[in-house]
Write a protein that holds these residues in place. Structure first.
Motif, PDB file in Angstrom:
ATOM      1  N   THR A  11       0.960  -1.108   0.149  1.00 40.82           N
ATOM      2  CA  THR A  11       0.096   0.020   0.063  1.00 40.82           C
ATOM      3  C   THR A  11       1.125   1.168   0.237  1.00 40.82           C
ATOM      4  O   THR A  11       1.740   1.316   0.839  1.00 40.82           O
ATOM      5  CB  THR A  11      -0.838  -0.052   1.316  1.00 40.82           C
ATOM      6  OG1 THR A  11      -2.140  -1.030   1.133  1.00 40.82           O
ATOM      7  CG2 THR A  11      -1.511   1.400   1.471  1.00 40.82           C
ATOM      8  N   ILE A  12       0.560   2.066  -0.842  1.00 41.72           N
ATOM      9  CA  ILE A  12       1.380   3.431  -0.726  1.00 41.72           C
ATOM     10  C   ILE A  12       0.571   4.462  -0.571  1.00 41.72           C
ATOM     11  O   ILE A  12      -0.420   5.075  -1.317  1.00 41.72           O
ATOM     12  CB  ILE A  12       2.152   3.645  -2.562  1.00 41.72           C
ATOM     13  CG1 ILE A  12       2.790   2.650  -2.878  1.00 41.72           C
ATOM     14  CG2 ILE A  12       2.775   4.936  -2.313  1.00 41.72           C
ATOM     15  CD1 ILE A  12       3.090   2.400  -4.417  1.00 41.72           C
ATOM     16  N   LEU A  13       0.757   4.998   0.741  1.00 41.12           N
ATOM     17  CA  LEU A  13       0.201   6.411   1.231  1.00 41.12           C
ATOM     18  C   LEU A  13       0.854   7.486   0.667  1.00 41.12           C
ATOM     19  O   LEU A  13       2.061   7.828   0.790  1.00 41.12           O
ATOM     20  CB  LEU A  13       0.186   6.276   2.609  1.00 41.12           C
ATOM     21  CG  LEU A  13      -0.272   5.023   3.588  1.00 41.12           C
ATOM     22  CD1 LEU A  13      -0.061   5.132   4.897  1.00 41.12           C
ATOM     23  CD2 LEU A  13      -1.610   4.823   3.225  1.00 41.12           C
ATOM     24  N   GLY A  14       0.119   8.235  -0.070  1.00 40.97           N
ATOM     25  CA  GLY A  14       0.884   9.503  -0.796  1.00 40.97           C
ATOM     26  C   GLY A  14       1.244   9.062  -2.321  1.00 40.97           C
ATOM     27  O   GLY A  14       2.668   9.418  -2.480  1.00 40.97           O
ATOM     28  N   SER A  15       0.743   8.282  -3.109  1.00 41.29           N
ATOM     29  CA  SER A  15       1.247   7.761  -4.016  1.00 41.29           C
ATOM     30  C   SER A  15       1.590   8.765  -5.372  1.00 41.29           C
ATOM     31  O   SER A  15       2.450   8.535  -6.201  1.00 41.29           O
ATOM     32  CB  SER A  15       0.439   6.678  -4.332  1.00 41.29           C
ATOM     33  OG  SER A  15      -0.835   6.967  -5.035  1.00 41.29           O
ATOM     34  N   THR A  16       0.837  10.007  -5.178  1.00 48.09           N
ATOM     35  CA  THR A  16       1.045  10.995  -6.199  1.00 48.09           C
ATOM     36  C   THR A  16       2.041  11.889  -5.688  1.00 48.09           C
ATOM     37  O   THR A  16       2.567  12.504  -6.907  1.00 48.09           O
ATOM     38  CB  THR A  16      -0.234  11.718  -6.516  1.00 48.09           C
ATOM     39  OG1 THR A  16      -0.545  12.312  -5.346  1.00 48.09           O
ATOM     40  CG2 THR A  16      -1.466  10.790  -7.096  1.00 48.09           C
ATOM     41  N   GLY A  17       2.989  11.597  -4.885  1.00 52.81           N
ATOM     42  CA  GLY A  17       4.117  12.529  -4.682  1.00 52.81           C
ATOM     43  C   GLY A  17       5.450  12.054  -5.139  1.00 52.81           C
ATOM     44  O   GLY A  17       5.367  11.000  -5.911  1.00 52.81           O
ATOM     45  N   SER A  18       6.250  12.872  -4.677  1.00 48.27           N
ATOM     46  CA  SER A  18       7.556  12.446  -5.280  1.00 48.27           C
ATOM     47  C   SER A  18       8.107  11.013  -4.869  1.00 48.27           C
ATOM     48  O   SER A  18       8.532  10.441  -5.683  1.00 48.27           O
ATOM     49  CB  SER A  18       8.502  13.682  -4.692  1.00 48.27           C
ATOM     50  OG  SER A  18       9.935  13.086  -5.068  1.00 48.27           O
ATOM     51  N   ILE A  19       7.950  10.866  -3.570  1.00 46.86           N
ATOM     52  CA  ILE A  19       8.347   9.398  -2.973  1.00 46.86           C
ATOM     53  C   ILE A  19       7.503   8.329  -3.599  1.00 46.86           C
ATOM     54  O   ILE A  19       7.785   7.232  -3.943  1.00 46.86           O
ATOM     55  CB  ILE A  19       8.269   9.425  -1.548  1.00 46.86           C
ATOM     56  CG1 ILE A  19       9.456  10.358  -0.919  1.00 46.86           C
ATOM     57  CG2 ILE A  19       8.419   7.987  -0.777  1.00 46.86           C
ATOM     58  CD1 ILE A  19      10.745  10.016  -0.798  1.00 46.86           C
ATOM     59  N   THR A  60       8.488   5.179  -5.588  1.00 48.25           N
ATOM     60  CA  THR A  60       7.937   3.602  -5.039  1.00 48.25           C
ATOM     61  C   THR A  60       7.252   3.022  -6.351  1.00 48.25           C
ATOM     62  O   THR A  60       7.800   1.779  -6.612  1.00 48.25           O
ATOM     63  CB  THR A  60       6.969   4.027  -4.097  1.00 48.25           C
ATOM     64  OG1 THR A  60       7.798   4.769  -2.888  1.00 48.25           O
ATOM     65  CG2 THR A  60       6.950   2.541  -3.302  1.00 48.25           C
ATOM     66  N   LEU A  61       6.362   3.671  -6.903  1.00 43.97           N
ATOM     67  CA  LEU A  61       5.804   2.839  -7.986  1.00 43.97           C
ATOM     68  C   LEU A  61       6.637   2.446  -9.171  1.00 43.97           C
ATOM     69  O   LEU A  61       6.498   1.472  -9.774  1.00 43.97           O
ATOM     70  CB  LEU A  61       4.564   3.696  -8.658  1.00 43.97           C
ATOM     71  CG  LEU A  61       3.353   3.615  -7.843  1.00 43.97           C
ATOM     72  CD1 LEU A  61       2.204   4.599  -8.516  1.00 43.97           C
ATOM     73  CD2 LEU A  61       2.819   2.313  -8.012  1.00 43.97           C
ATOM     74  N   ARG A 109       9.226  -2.429 -11.942  1.00 48.24           N
ATOM     75  CA  ARG A 109      10.312  -3.130 -12.373  1.00 48.24           C
ATOM     76  C   ARG A 109      10.309  -4.534 -12.062  1.00 48.24           C
ATOM     77  O   ARG A 109      11.245  -5.309 -12.359  1.00 48.24           O
ATOM     78  CB  ARG A 109      11.638  -2.178 -11.782  1.00 48.24           C
ATOM     79  CG  ARG A 109      11.894  -0.884 -12.397  1.00 48.24           C
ATOM     80  CD  ARG A 109      13.249  -0.196 -11.816  1.00 48.24           C
ATOM     81  NE  ARG A 109      12.881   1.181 -12.452  1.00 48.24           N
ATOM     82  CZ  ARG A 109      13.762   1.504 -13.444  1.00 48.24           C
ATOM     83  NH1 ARG A 109      14.346   0.576 -14.099  1.00 48.24           N
ATOM     84  NH2 ARG A 109      13.639   2.888 -13.957  1.00 48.24           N
ATOM     85  N   HIS A 110       9.550  -4.761 -10.971  1.00 48.98           N
ATOM     86  CA  HIS A 110       9.686  -6.351 -10.370  1.00 48.98           C
ATOM     87  C   HIS A 110       8.158  -6.736 -10.253  1.00 48.98           C
ATOM     88  O   HIS A 110       7.882  -7.088  -9.024  1.00 48.98           O
ATOM     89  CB  HIS A 110      10.229  -6.098  -9.192  1.00 48.98           C
ATOM     90  CG  HIS A 110      11.786  -5.604  -9.174  1.00 48.98           C
ATOM     91  ND1 HIS A 110      12.796  -6.422  -9.397  1.00 48.98           N
ATOM     92  CD2 HIS A 110      12.075  -4.305  -8.873  1.00 48.98           C
ATOM     93  CE1 HIS A 110      14.148  -5.598  -9.509  1.00 48.98           C
ATOM     94  NE2 HIS A 110      13.673  -4.437  -9.075  1.00 48.98           N
ATOM     95  N   PRO A 111       7.521  -6.953 -11.309  1.00 49.16           N
ATOM     96  CA  PRO A 111       6.198  -7.534 -11.044  1.00 49.16           C
ATOM     97  C   PRO A 111       6.104  -8.671 -10.506  1.00 49.16           C
ATOM     98  O   PRO A 111       5.057  -9.043  -9.880  1.00 49.16           O
ATOM     99  CB  PRO A 111       5.462  -7.411 -12.479  1.00 49.16           C
ATOM    100  CG  PRO A 111       6.872  -7.269 -13.372  1.00 49.16           C
ATOM    101  CD  PRO A 111       7.666  -6.582 -12.765  1.00 49.16           C
ATOM    102  N   GLN A 129      -2.266   2.022 -14.341  1.00 44.38           N
ATOM    103  CA  GLN A 129      -1.028   1.378 -14.229  1.00 44.38           C
ATOM    104  C   GLN A 129      -1.135  -0.134 -13.792  1.00 44.38           C
ATOM    105  O   GLN A 129      -0.464  -1.038 -14.133  1.00 44.38           O
ATOM    106  CB  GLN A 129       0.138   2.210 -14.038  1.00 44.38           C
ATOM    107  CG  GLN A 129       1.432   1.858 -14.243  1.00 44.38           C
ATOM    108  CD  GLN A 129       2.452   2.528 -13.769  1.00 44.38           C
ATOM    109  OE1 GLN A 129       2.332   3.701 -13.139  1.00 44.38           O
ATOM    110  NE2 GLN A 129       3.777   2.451 -14.108  1.00 44.38           N
ATOM    111  N   VAL A 130      -1.379   0.174 -12.486  1.00 44.13           N
ATOM    112  CA  VAL A 130      -0.922  -0.904 -11.408  1.00 44.13           C
ATOM    113  C   VAL A 130      -2.393  -1.763 -10.888  1.00 44.13           C
ATOM    114  O   VAL A 130      -2.310  -2.657 -10.045  1.00 44.13           O
ATOM    115  CB  VAL A 130      -0.167  -0.806 -10.169  1.00 44.13           C
ATOM    116  CG1 VAL A 130       1.275  -0.016 -10.759  1.00 44.13           C
ATOM    117  CG2 VAL A 130      -0.884   0.691  -9.352  1.00 44.13           C
TER     118      VAL A 130
END
Ligand code: NAD
Ligand code: MG
Length: 392
Positions: free
Chosen positions: A5-13, A17-18, A23-25, A48-49
């Motif tokens: 789970t990515i909290l804040g997925s639209t930010g720089s980090i 992370t995405l 790169r490793h599906p 995308q994911v």
């Protein structure tokens, strides 16, 4: 397979992370993504994911996102609001949570991930600054695995003994490196007139605007000193800041026997993110190999506390204890936002923080609610002074 789970997925980090995950599906599946109001970017990430869940900040954003996802035929469930964020962080369907929301807004969800015993990849340093004692207690109680993503702390984690990555009698000092930001050499008497865009033009790292301003004031390093104190159980006297403008050495540990162990690499957050995702293994992160022969030399200097008073304020708040660091953080968030909005000049940032610390009492918080209350009061105090006392 890890379910992330990515909290804040639209930010720089979040975006970095995405990038590593995609790169490793065969190793990672994304369970949930969250963003505040950037609906179009989040919708693109969902295409995308294909996560099971997407969380946004408001009902309007949720509605706009749901329309886009339905149109694209995605089955992603959409939720909104702070409670949905906390639920996503604790959701049993994921085992790994990247906490990459910026600021105090990221504390409740990061804490929820810690309480739920996740592998917590902690980018949100403000969570530890505000509630370090409670956060570390939650990690111990739940058996969560806490992996620091902030590049300096990731470097220190890698430079401490692998079986017990903590401060101890064998350690002389933890040395946090700092680039010095965009104003390291700018004449002091011109600092009052710097613009938000100048402050956000970091020489080595591409980051969100809040942390970029923090790097320019060096409050970022101050917050990182407090973060290191909690992560590695190190006293203030054992944590030193060293300016290293090239950002190649990400931090070091100096041992009693004279050895200094450091972690080096190009300044790219995908390295610590990949480390956290794959720990204790190593995976490809898309980062260019470090070429020291072409790096042009590594230099070091002691930070100038007259130029960077925020660094001194952070050390003082850490030594004061209780909720002083939460008050410092809240006042800093108000000051940085006002600076970015053109309502406060750069050199008034430390001044507003000092006055807020003077006016708010630093009680010892015993619960997350206590911490959030200290944060709320300090914000109200800083805002009231902002409206009455400062004119740009
Ligand atoms: P950013 O501004 O680029 O992204 C912030 C994310 O948080 C976005 O997804 C945004 O939608 C979300 N968000 C913002 N306000 C929110 C709210 N009120 N509720 C819910 N979500 C909200 O920030 P960033 O640069 O990616 O930094 C994120 C965190 O990582 C910060 O705590 C920062 O200090 C830390 N960090 C960042 C870097 C870096 O290189 N960017 C390095 C080290 C540590
Ligand atoms: Mg950092």
């Amino acid at each position: 397979m890890r379910h992330v789970t990515i909290l804040g997925s639209t930010g720089s980090i979040g975006e970095s992370t995405l990038d590593v995950i995609c790169r490793h599906p065969e190793r990672y599946a994304v369970h949930a993504l969250t963003a505040h109001t950037q609906v179009d970017k989040l919708a693109a990430q969902c295409r995308q994911v294909r996560p099971a869940l997407a969380v946004v900040g408001t009902a309007e954003a949720a509605q706009a996102l749901a329309v886009q996802l339905r149109r694209d035929g995605l089955a992603t469930e959409v939720a909104y609001g702070p409670e949905a964020l906390v639920a996503a962080a604790a959701d049993p369907a994921s085992d790994t949570v990247m906490a990459a929301i910026v600021g105090a807004a990221g504390l409740p969800s990061a804490m929820a991930a810690a309480c739920a015993g996740k592998r917590v990849l902690l980018a949100n340093k403000e969570a530890l600054v505000m509630s370090g004692h409670l956060f570390m207690q939650a990690v111990r109680d739940s058996g969560a695995t806490l992996l620091p993503i902030d590049s300096e702390h990731n470097a220190i984690f890698q430079s401490l003994p692998a079986q017990h990555p903590q401060y101890g009698a064998h350690v002389e000092k933890i040395i946090l490196t700092a680039s010095g930001g965009p104003f390291r050499t700018r004449p002091l008497d011109s600092l009052h007139s710097v613009t938000p865009d100048e402050a956000c033009a970091h020489p080595n790292w591409v980051m969100g605007r809040k942390i970029s301003v923090d790097s320019a004031t060096m409050m970022n390093k101050g917050l990182e000193v407090i973060e290191a104190h909690w992560l590695f159980s190190a006293p203030a006297s054992a944590i030193e800041v060293l300016i290293h403008p090239q950002s190649i050495i990400h931090s070091m540990v100096s041992y009693r026997d004279g050895s200094v162990i450091a972690q080096l690499g190009n300044p790219d957050m995908r390295t610590p993110i990949a480390y956290g995702l794959a720990y204790p293994e190593r995976i490809e992160a898309g980062v260019n190999p470090l070429d020291l022969a072409r790096s042009g030399g590594l230099t070091f200097e002691t930070p100038d506390l007259e130029r960077f008073p925020c660094l001194r304020l952070a050390y003082e708040a850490m030594r004061a204890g209780g909720s002083a660091a939460a008050i410092l953080n809240a006042a800093n968030e108000v000051a940085v936002e006002a600076f970015l909005d053109g309502c406060l000049c750069f050199t008034d940032i430390p001044d507003l923080i000092t006055r807020t610390l003077e006016r708010c009492t630093a009680d010892t918080p015993t619960s997350l609610d206590d911490v959030l209350e200290a944060d709320r009061k300090a914000r109200a105090c800083a805002h009231s002074m902002l409206s009455s006392q400062y004119v740009v």
